[in-house]
Write an enzyme that holds these catalytic residues in place. Structure first.
Site, PDB file in Angstrom:
ATOM      1  N   GLU A  35       0.828  -1.214   0.000  1.00 30.12           N
ATOM      2  CA  GLU A  35       0.000   0.000   0.000  1.00 30.12           C
ATOM      3  C   GLU A  35       0.859   1.259   0.000  1.00 30.12           C
ATOM      4  O   GLU A  35       0.536   2.239  -0.649  1.00 30.12           O
ATOM      5  CB  GLU A  35      -0.959   0.000   1.200  1.00 30.12           C
ATOM      6  CG  GLU A  35      -2.153  -0.922   1.007  1.00 30.12           C
ATOM      7  CD  GLU A  35      -2.962  -0.590  -0.246  1.00 30.12           C
ATOM      8  OE1 GLU A  35      -3.055   0.582  -0.617  1.00 30.12           O
ATOM      9  OE2 GLU A  35      -3.489  -1.527  -0.867  1.00 30.12           O
ATOM     10  N   TYR A 118      -7.095   6.714   3.742  1.00 29.40           N
ATOM     11  CA  TYR A 118      -7.191   5.711   2.677  1.00 29.40           C
ATOM     12  C   TYR A 118      -6.323   4.479   2.994  1.00 29.40           C
ATOM     13  O   TYR A 118      -6.778   3.335   2.931  1.00 29.40           O
ATOM     14  CB  TYR A 118      -6.792   6.287   1.303  1.00 29.40           C
ATOM     15  CG  TYR A 118      -6.561   5.158   0.345  1.00 29.40           C
ATOM     16  CD1 TYR A 118      -7.648   4.489  -0.204  1.00 29.40           C
ATOM     17  CD2 TYR A 118      -5.279   4.665   0.087  1.00 29.40           C
ATOM     18  CE1 TYR A 118      -7.476   3.367  -1.003  1.00 29.40           C
ATOM     19  CE2 TYR A 118      -5.089   3.555  -0.705  1.00 29.40           C
ATOM     20  CZ  TYR A 118      -6.183   2.915  -1.254  1.00 29.40           C
ATOM     21  OH  TYR A 118      -6.014   1.803  -2.021  1.00 29.40           O
ATOM     22  N   ASP A 136     -10.352   4.752  -3.426  1.00 32.31           N
ATOM     23  CA  ASP A 136      -9.223   5.153  -4.271  1.00 32.31           C
ATOM     24  C   ASP A 136      -9.771   5.680  -5.607  1.00 32.31           C
ATOM     25  O   ASP A 136     -10.981   5.686  -5.830  1.00 32.31           O
ATOM     26  CB  ASP A 136      -8.241   3.984  -4.477  1.00 32.31           C
ATOM     27  CG  ASP A 136      -8.649   3.091  -5.633  1.00 32.31           C
ATOM     28  OD1 ASP A 136      -9.870   2.914  -5.833  1.00 32.31           O
ATOM     29  OD2 ASP A 136      -7.771   2.582  -6.345  1.00 32.31           O
TER      30      ASP A 136
END
Ligand code: SF4
Length: 286
Positions: A35, A118, A136
């Site tokens: 990520e 996020y 996203d």
């Protein structure tokens, strides 16, 4: 809009069409590393560095035991190297405060360096199978089209958009986690920004943008991010030079690596302030 049906169809599609990405078979730490790397870098460029990273530092404790400079050096050409520093800091926090285990709540994840809303939601969902709104660009575009009837969402998410995304989230944790992954994958592979492949889309019959005849985007023009000649490029050039010079680089040589002297000075001073590079007896090092 029959959201439940859309979720079911997209989740079914995902079971058949998901990419076999290595972090999908990895540990929570592997997901977290991916990520960070994927924040501003496409999947194809992340695959190699992610493998190397995980071989070298398979757990947060392994990375935490190293100097931050080692993380920046290993970040290679992924760009935005501050992410490497933040990932190192996050690894230290995990080692010191969470017994080396990636936390399992949004609150604890958000408290880690470099982990925003996020990224926390993505780690919770992809690493722990939790229920969280993951919003996203791919998911935002998909929802804007399917439900909003628009080609693109606004430049950044509004509160109303967050609420909408929340309304899409299935109640059950496992289905919600699957929806986060499947909707992102559909946006990345089929409902792409420039040429959506509606003939391969599992929700084409339910898509509002398609039903409306694909009206063109009405918001402000979408500008691709400029790169050539930017401070970001200049910082990358200097950092690359230092990264590949284990014995250090004389300051003057680093400044000569870029044609615009004042821009190079500004960028070097930014790299020093951000502690991505350190100055040691006239030499620059990681
Ligand atoms: S039908 Fe086309 S535009 Fe609509 S969600 Fe599917 S791929 Fe995207």
């Amino acid at each position: 809009m029959d959201r439940q049906r859309v979720v079911w169809l997209v989740n079914q599609w995902f079971e058949q069409n998901r990419r076999d990405l290595p972090w999908r078979r990895s540990t929570p730490w592997g997901v977290m590393v991916s990520e960070f790397m994927l924040q501003q870098t496409p999947v194809a460029r992340v695959l190699g560095p992610w493998q190397e990273w995980m071989e070298r530092w398979p757990t947060p404790d392994d990375l935490a035991a190293e100097e931050p400079g080692a993380a920046v050096a290993a970040w290679g050409r992924l760009g935005y190297p501050r992410r490497a520093q933040r990932l190192h800091r996050a690894a230290v926090a995990i080692a010191q405060e969470h017994q080396g285990q990636v936390p399992t709540t949004l609150e604890e994840l958000r408290a880690l360096p470099g982990v925003g809303q996020y990224t926390a939601a993505a780690i919770l969902s992809f690493a722990h199978g939790g229920r969280a709104v993951v919003l996203d660009t791919n998911i935002r575009r998909l929802l804007a089209r399917v439900e909003g009837g628009q080609q693109f969402p606004s430049a950044s998410p509004t509160v109303a958009e967050w609420r909408e995304a929340e309304a899409w989230l299935p109640e059950d944790e496992a289905t919600a986690a699957l929806w986060a992954a499947s909707s992102m994958e559909l946006g990345a592979l089929v409902c792409t920004a420039r040429s959506p492949r509606c003939e391969d889309c599992p929700v084409s019959e339910l898509c509002a943008w398609r039903a409306a005849g694909y009206p063109a985007h009405e918001g402000p023009p979408r500008k691709p991010q400029a790169w050539h000649g930017t401070d970001r490029q200049c910082r990358g050039v200097i950092l690359d030079l230092v990264r590949h010079s284990p014995d250090g680089v004389p300051v003057e040589l680093a400044l000569e690596a870029w044609t615009d002297r004042s821009q190079a000075e500004r960028c070097l001073s930014g790299l020093l302030d951000d502690e991505l590079v350190r100055r040691d007896a006239g030499l620059l090092r990681l």
